[in-house]
Design a protein around this motif. Structure first.
Motif, PDB file in Angstrom:
ATOM      1  N   LEU A   1       0.818  -1.218   0.000  1.00 13.53           N
ATOM      2  CA  LEU A   1       0.000   0.000   0.000  1.00 13.53           C
ATOM      3  C   LEU A   1       0.852   1.268   0.000  1.00 13.53           C
ATOM      4  N   TYR A   2       2.119   1.185   0.366  1.00 11.57           N
ATOM      5  CA  TYR A   2       2.941   2.381   0.510  1.00 11.57           C
ATOM      6  C   TYR A   2       3.230   3.047  -0.826  1.00 11.57           C
ATOM      7  N   SER A   3       3.456   2.288  -1.839  1.00 12.39           N
ATOM      8  CA  SER A   3       3.777   2.881  -3.145  1.00 12.39           C
ATOM      9  C   SER A   3       2.615   3.724  -3.690  1.00 12.39           C
ATOM     10  N   PRO A   4       1.369   3.238  -3.746  1.00 12.43           N
ATOM     11  CA  PRO A   4       0.285   4.128  -4.211  1.00 12.43           C
ATOM     12  C   PRO A   4       0.060   5.328  -3.292  1.00 12.43           C
ATOM     13  N   ILE A   5       0.308   5.164  -1.977  1.00  9.64           N
ATOM     14  CA  ILE A   5       0.167   6.312  -1.076  1.00  9.64           C
ATOM     15  C   ILE A   5       1.198   7.382  -1.414  1.00  9.64           C
ATOM     16  N   ARG A   6       2.455   7.012  -1.676  1.00  9.67           N
ATOM     17  CA  ARG A   6       3.492   7.986  -2.038  1.00  9.67           C
ATOM     18  C   ARG A   6       3.161   8.664  -3.361  1.00  9.67           C
ATOM     19  N   ASN A   7       2.646   7.907  -4.308  1.00 11.42           N
ATOM     20  CA  ASN A   7       2.280   8.516  -5.592  1.00 11.42           C
ATOM     21  C   ASN A   7       1.169   9.553  -5.424  1.00 11.42           C
ATOM     22  N   LYS A   8       0.169   9.234  -4.631  1.00 11.71           N
ATOM     23  CA  LYS A   8      -0.922  10.187  -4.413  1.00 11.71           C
ATOM     24  C   LYS A   8      -0.429  11.427  -3.676  1.00 11.71           C
ATOM     25  N   LEU A   9       0.447  11.253  -2.689  1.00  5.87           N
ATOM     26  CA  LEU A   9       0.994  12.403  -1.974  1.00  5.87           C
ATOM     27  C   LEU A   9       1.863  13.266  -2.886  1.00  5.87           C
ATOM     28  N   ALA A  10       2.631  12.640  -3.762  1.00  6.51           N
ATOM     29  CA  ALA A  10       3.473  13.404  -4.698  1.00  6.51           C
ATOM     30  C   ALA A  10       2.618  14.223  -5.655  1.00  6.51           C
ATOM     31  N   ASN A  11       1.535  13.654  -6.141  1.00  6.15           N
ATOM     32  CA  ASN A  11       0.631  14.410  -7.018  1.00  6.15           C
ATOM     33  C   ASN A  11      -0.003  15.591  -6.288  1.00  6.15           C
ATOM     34  N   ALA A  12      -0.300  15.402  -4.996  1.00  7.99           N
ATOM     35  CA  ALA A  12      -0.906  16.490  -4.227  1.00  7.99           C
ATOM     36  C   ALA A  12       0.084  17.609  -3.950  1.00  7.99           C
ATOM     37  N   LEU A  13       1.416  17.322  -3.903  1.00  6.36           N
ATOM     38  CA  LEU A  13       2.434  18.318  -3.587  1.00  6.36           C
ATOM     39  C   LEU A  13       2.929  19.086  -4.804  1.00  6.36           C
ATOM     40  N   GLN A  14       2.393  18.824  -5.988  1.00  2.11           N
ATOM     41  CA  GLN A  14       2.880  19.528  -7.177  1.00  2.11           C
ATOM     42  C   GLN A  14       2.618  21.036  -7.090  1.00  2.11           C
ATOM     43  N   LYS A  15       1.497  21.456  -6.586  1.00  2.00           N
ATOM     44  CA  LYS A  15       1.147  22.872  -6.471  1.00  2.00           C
ATOM     45  C   LYS A  15       1.283  23.389  -5.037  1.00  2.00           C
ATOM     46  N   TRP A  16       2.052  22.688  -4.240  1.00  2.27           N
ATOM     47  CA  TRP A  16       2.209  23.074  -2.832  1.00  2.27           C
ATOM     48  C   TRP A  16       3.270  24.156  -2.680  1.00  2.27           C
ATOM     49  N   HIS A  17       3.099  25.025  -1.701  1.00  2.00           N
ATOM     50  CA  HIS A  17       4.086  26.063  -1.369  1.00  2.00           C
ATOM     51  C   HIS A  17       4.512  25.859   0.079  1.00  2.00           C
ATOM     52  N   PRO A  18       5.813  26.108   0.388  1.00  2.00           N
ATOM     53  CA  PRO A  18       6.289  25.885   1.760  1.00  2.00           C
ATOM     54  C   PRO A  18       5.547  26.674   2.815  1.00  2.00           C
ATOM     55  N   SER A  19       4.820  27.712   2.418  1.00  2.00           N
ATOM     56  CA  SER A  19       4.073  28.460   3.415  1.00  2.00           C
ATOM     57  C   SER A  19       2.900  27.667   3.973  1.00  2.00           C
ATOM     58  N   ASP A  20       2.493  26.606   3.268  1.00  2.00           N
ATOM     59  CA  ASP A  20       1.390  25.759   3.730  1.00  2.00           C
ATOM     60  C   ASP A  20       1.953  24.678   4.657  1.00  2.00           C
ATOM     61  N   SER A  21       1.659  24.765   5.921  1.00  2.57           N
ATOM     62  CA  SER A  21       2.204  23.804   6.902  1.00  2.57           C
ATOM     63  C   SER A  21       1.412  22.509   7.000  1.00  2.57           C
ATOM     64  N   SER A  22       0.308  22.395   6.293  1.00  5.71           N
ATOM     65  CA  SER A  22      -0.484  21.160   6.377  1.00  5.71           C
ATOM     66  C   SER A  22       0.237  19.969   5.754  1.00  5.71           C
ATOM     67  N   ALA A  23       1.100  20.240   4.786  1.00  6.70           N
ATOM     68  CA  ALA A  23       1.847  19.150   4.158  1.00  6.70           C
ATOM     69  C   ALA A  23       2.747  18.437   5.168  1.00  6.70           C
ATOM     70  N   LYS A  24       3.360  19.247   6.039  1.00  9.32           N
ATOM     71  CA  LYS A  24       4.227  18.633   7.054  1.00  9.32           C
ATOM     72  C   LYS A  24       3.427  17.771   8.017  1.00  9.32           C
ATOM     73  N   LEU A  25       2.205  18.231   8.354  1.00 10.43           N
ATOM     74  CA  LEU A  25       1.371  17.431   9.263  1.00 10.43           C
ATOM     75  C   LEU A  25       0.937  16.116   8.627  1.00 10.43           C
ATOM     76  N   ILE A  26       0.746  16.099   7.307  1.00  6.39           N
ATOM     77  CA  ILE A  26       0.343  14.866   6.626  1.00  6.39           C
ATOM     78  C   ILE A  26       1.530  13.913   6.442  1.00  6.39           C
ATOM     79  N   LEU A  27       2.703  14.482   6.136  1.00 13.03           N
ATOM     80  CA  LEU A  27       3.869  13.639   5.819  1.00 13.03           C
ATOM     81  C   LEU A  27       4.607  13.148   7.069  1.00 13.03           C
ATOM     82  N   GLN A  28       4.578  13.898   8.162  1.00 12.45           N
ATOM     83  CA  GLN A  28       5.392  13.550   9.328  1.00 12.45           C
ATOM     84  C   GLN A  28       5.091  12.156   9.893  1.00 12.45           C
TER      85      GLN A  28
END
Length: 827
Positions: A556-583
């Motif tokens: 299950l880890y590989s499809p989860i990483r792919n979905k997270l990578a697609n979600a981070l394409q338009k992400w900016h470091p000012s958005d701290s929610s990404a860190k809460l999801i990835l940590q």
């Protein structure tokens, strides 16, 4: 043609008759295997007995005379003359008529006597006694030859008339030959020694002793010349001695026992005698001779009472009685042994009988208990059987009648009694609402029904294990129904349910639940998950399954990483929610996959953020810098240092140089320098690249202070910069010393731990320890085995371990080697 040599002639009528008398020629040649065979001529082969022969021949000549070979060497007879043919024929005739000489008629001087081994020769003597004979004729035949023999002897130092040898101790004359009288064996006609041998080798002085010994041995085979009988010697034996003799001879083989009971008829005497064994023949007495009685002499006394037949019969009776005593003693011993054997058999059979009686009694009690259970299970019974009461009955069977309980067919017994009660017990059960319902009673039935011997390895065999069959057929259908209705995002109740039953359910049933029921539902839910739209984080309903499923979740880890990578394409470091999801995923993903994910999706975004950072000492905005530094624990130190070296320090040093070139206030520069340095953690500051950058800034400031000699200089600026440089260098030195001290303490603790665990548990641990000491990679080869043994790589060498021996793969076969040789090959 005359046939008189084969047929006799009647004197009156002249009729030829065949003569069947045995002649002397027949007697001499009948038993001679080397006699000459008569070869038929062509005429005899054609006409047979009517072939012509000379009438004066008494017998046909076999072979005829051979032609003399004159090319053969000459044969000589030493010390004698060759006799004429007439004399030879006369001697042969005399030999045929001569009778063999009896041993008693041989004269005393011709009896073989002992010889001295050394002859009559003394060291001071120049020759033998027999050397006085004339040697004029010695070698006289060489006058017909070239005399090579005499010449060779003279070259070797031979002197005619003297003996051979270094001291001329040999005989002078050649050995004489003596012709035997008849055709008997050696010594049959007396002594064959010549006069020369008697002179050179005289007989021993003890001839009379040898003669007496010879006559003594010869007299043992003769009868007493006086004709008298020796006085018999009687031996007396008791019954105990006869029994002892019988015990000694008890170990006779089968053929000897048969011979000892054979009936023997003795017809050697004047009257027939019957013996009951061959051993009786050796004990028989002499039977009176048939020879007439000799007249009594002057000194002889007449016998008063002589009945040899009665003595013989008495001796037979004594022998038969002895045999009967011995046989009776043997039979008595056999009977005693039989009594002992039967006594032991009776004791053994009594023990078996008592054991069987106990088993029958126990089985009858077990049967009563089982019948009682069946009676209480019948519909309409006043006191119906419950699952707890049934468990107590089975506990009684297991405690009191353990052997019968283990020998019984528990599968059929459980199917007949326990299964209906179990179905009724779980009839209204909801696993998600009451997850612990039935765990205690099922744990009790597990100890009663599970076959530990057959299923200690965790396998499944429903035909031989009652508990596994019970769980699969009664408990498992409820679980299937509840999992089919379960929603994966509500994982708490299902996880609690399986945690409550993990120690009760068999391993293979739990694996079946996780692999066939839980994992497909999780996989389907992950495929439908969208990190941009779903408000519930995925780790909240995936991570609770980690203690139970562990490596089963890796697909299950590989499809989860792919979905997270697609979600981070338009992400900016000012958005701290990404860190809460990835940590939460940092410790779940493998280090390699996590670092690759960060470098691909996060680090480029942080680099862009640092590029947008503007360094202004008079009005500094720190938001972008904080967004990057906030990811320090998520990304590796090397990645963060690379970002700072590439996107931060070049701009920072450039601002410092431009500031120093415009008559700055060194106190503000010092505060600015220390303020930026305090923004970084100790781990980042300890990195050599960061140290170099800050030291470079100090060097720039020192050069700026020292270069402004002619212009205006702020009072105390040089001292302040020197003091700052000295302080910073001392901090770096202290920090390095502290790090070295920590590393030394860690090494000491590690060495203590290694010393405590330095004793390897097995040979594999010893190889692993040696590999670590020599910095050699030692690891198993996944999925590779040889004869059921795991293959390992030791450096570049493939090995396997069998019974404490290391086998190295050779060209054609596996070769055993020592551990030191293995280390040398790996290096």
């Amino acid at each position: 043609m005359s046939m008189s040599h084969l047929y006799g002639t009647d004197g009156e009528d002249g009729v030829e008759m065949e003569n069947f008398e045995v002649s002397d020629w027949d007697l001499q040649n009948e038993f001679n295997p080397h006699r000459q065979r008569h070869r038929q001529s062509k005429e005899e082969a054609t006409y047979g007995i009517w072939a012509e022969r000379d009438s004066d021949e008494e017998r046909p000549s076999f072979g005829g005379k051979r032609s003399r070979d004159y090319s053969a060497p000459v044969n000589f007879i030493s010390a004698g003359l060759k006799k004429s043919a007439g004399e030879d024929m006369s001697e042969e005739d005399s030999d045929e008529d001569e009778k063999p000489v009896k041993q008693e008629e041989i004269p005393k001087e011709f009896v073989p006597k002992k010889l001295k081994t050394g002859g009559n020769f003394k060291p001071s003597q120049k020759g033998f006694v027999g050397g006085t004979k004339s040697f004029v004729d010695f070698g006289s035949w060489e006058r017909h030859t070239k005399g090579i023999g005499q010449k060779l002897l003279q070259k070797m130092g031979y002197v005619p008339g003297r003996g051979l040898g270094k001291n001329a101790q040999g005989i002078i004359n050649p050995i004489e030959a003596k012709q035997r009288k008849g055709k008997g064996a050696v010594g049959a006609y007396g002594s064959e020694r010549t006069s020369q041998s008697l002179q050179d080798f005289p007989v021993v002085d003890s001839e009379e002793e040898a003669e007496e010994e010879f006559q003594k041995e010869l007299s043992q085979w003769r009868k007493d010349p006086n004709g008298g009988k020796k006085k018999p010697k009687y031996s007396y034996k008791t019954v105990e001695e006869l029994k002892a003799k019988g015990r000694i001879n008890k170990q006779l083989s089968a053929p000897q026992k048969e011979l000892s009971q054979v009936k023997v008829i003795d017809m050697t005497g004047r009257e027939q005698k019957v013996y009951y064994s061959y051993s009786q023949i050796s004990h028989k007495h002499n039977i009176p001779d048939d020879s007439p009685q000799q007249p009594l002499g002057k000194d002889s006394k007449p016998q008063g009472f002589a009945l040899p037949e009665l003595e013989h019969n008495l001796q037979l009776l004594i022998g038969i009685t002895e045999l009967e005593i011995i046989q009776s003693d043997r039979q008595l011993q056999i009977e005693r042994d039989m009594v002992v054997t039967l006594t032991h058999e009776i004791q053994k059979m009594s023990e078996v009988l008592s054991h069987e009686e106990t088993a029958i009694s126990n089985l009858s009690k077990v049967l009563e208990m089982v019948e009682e259970c069946e009676r209480r299970m019948q519909p309409g019974c006043e006191n119906p059987l419950t699952l707890d009461e049934c468990a107590k009955i089975f506990e009684t069977l297991q405690d009191k009648y353990y052997e019968e309980y283990r020998m019984s067919d528990r599968v059929d017994l459980a199917v007949a009694i326990v299964y209906p009660l179990m179905k009724d017990y779980f009839k209204n059960w909801d696993p998600l609402k009451d997850c612990t319902y039935g765990t205690e009673i099922i744990a009790k039935w597990k100890s009663l029904l599970e076959n530990d011997q057959l299923l200690s390895h965790g396998g499944q065999d429903l035909s031989t294990d009652a508990f596994h069959r019970l769980m699969w057929e009664i408990w498992m259908p409820y679980v299937r129904n509840i999992v089919a209705q379960w929603q994966p995002r509500n994982c708490g109740s299902m996880v609690d349910f399986l945690d409550s039953w993990v120690n009760v359910v068999p391993v293979w049933i739990l694996d079946n639940i996780l692999d066939q029921l839980i994992f497909p539902k999780l996989q389907k839910e992950v495929e439908s998950w969208n990190p941009l739209t779903d408000t519930v984080p995925i780790h909240s309903w995936i991570h609770p399954w980690l203690p139970l499923m562990q490596a089963r979740l890796e697909p299950l880890y590989s499809p989860i990483r792919n979905k997270l990578a697609n979600a981070l394409q338009k992400w900016h470091p000012s958005d701290s929610s990404a860190k809460l999801i990835l940590q939460p995923w940092k410790d779940v993903f493998t280090p390699g996959s996590w670092e690759a994910f960060m470098v691909k999706n996060i680090v480029p975004k942080l680099g862009m953020c640092l590029n947008e950072l503007i360094i202004n000492p008079h009005q500094q905005h720190m938001d972008a810098f904080y967004w990057v530094i906030d990811w320090e624990g998520m990304i590796s130190v090397s990645s963060l240092v690379g970002l700072l070296e590439k996107h931060f320090f070049p701009k920072w040093l450039q601002v410092l140089c431009s500031w120093l070139s415009n008559s700055p206030n060194y106190e503000e520069i010092t505060k600015w320098y220390l303020g930026w340095k305090s923004m970084f953690s100790d781990q980042v500051l300890a990195h050599p690249s960061i140290k170099d950058k800050f030291n470079e800034a100090l060097d720039i400031m020192n050069r700026a202070v020292s270069s402004s000699v002619g212009g205006y200089m702020q009072p105390g600026a040089r001292e302040n910069i020197a003091y700052l440089t000295h302080t910073e260098r001392r901090k770096d030195f202290q920090y390095e010393a502290m790090q070295e001290r920590r590393e030394a303490e860690n090494m000491a603790q590690r060495s203590i731990g290694m010393a405590a665990s330095s004793v390897p548990m097995n040979f594999k641990d010893l190889i692993q320890t040696k590999a670590e000491e020599h910095n050699i990679v030692f690891m198993p080869v996944i999925g590779k085995r040889h004869e059921g043994k795991q293959l390992y790589t030791f450096g570049r060498i493939v090995i396997y371990i069998d019974r404490g021996v290391v086998f190295v793969q050779g060209e054609k076969t596996w070769v055993p080697t020592s551990l030191q040789s293995l280390i040398d090959m790996a290096k």
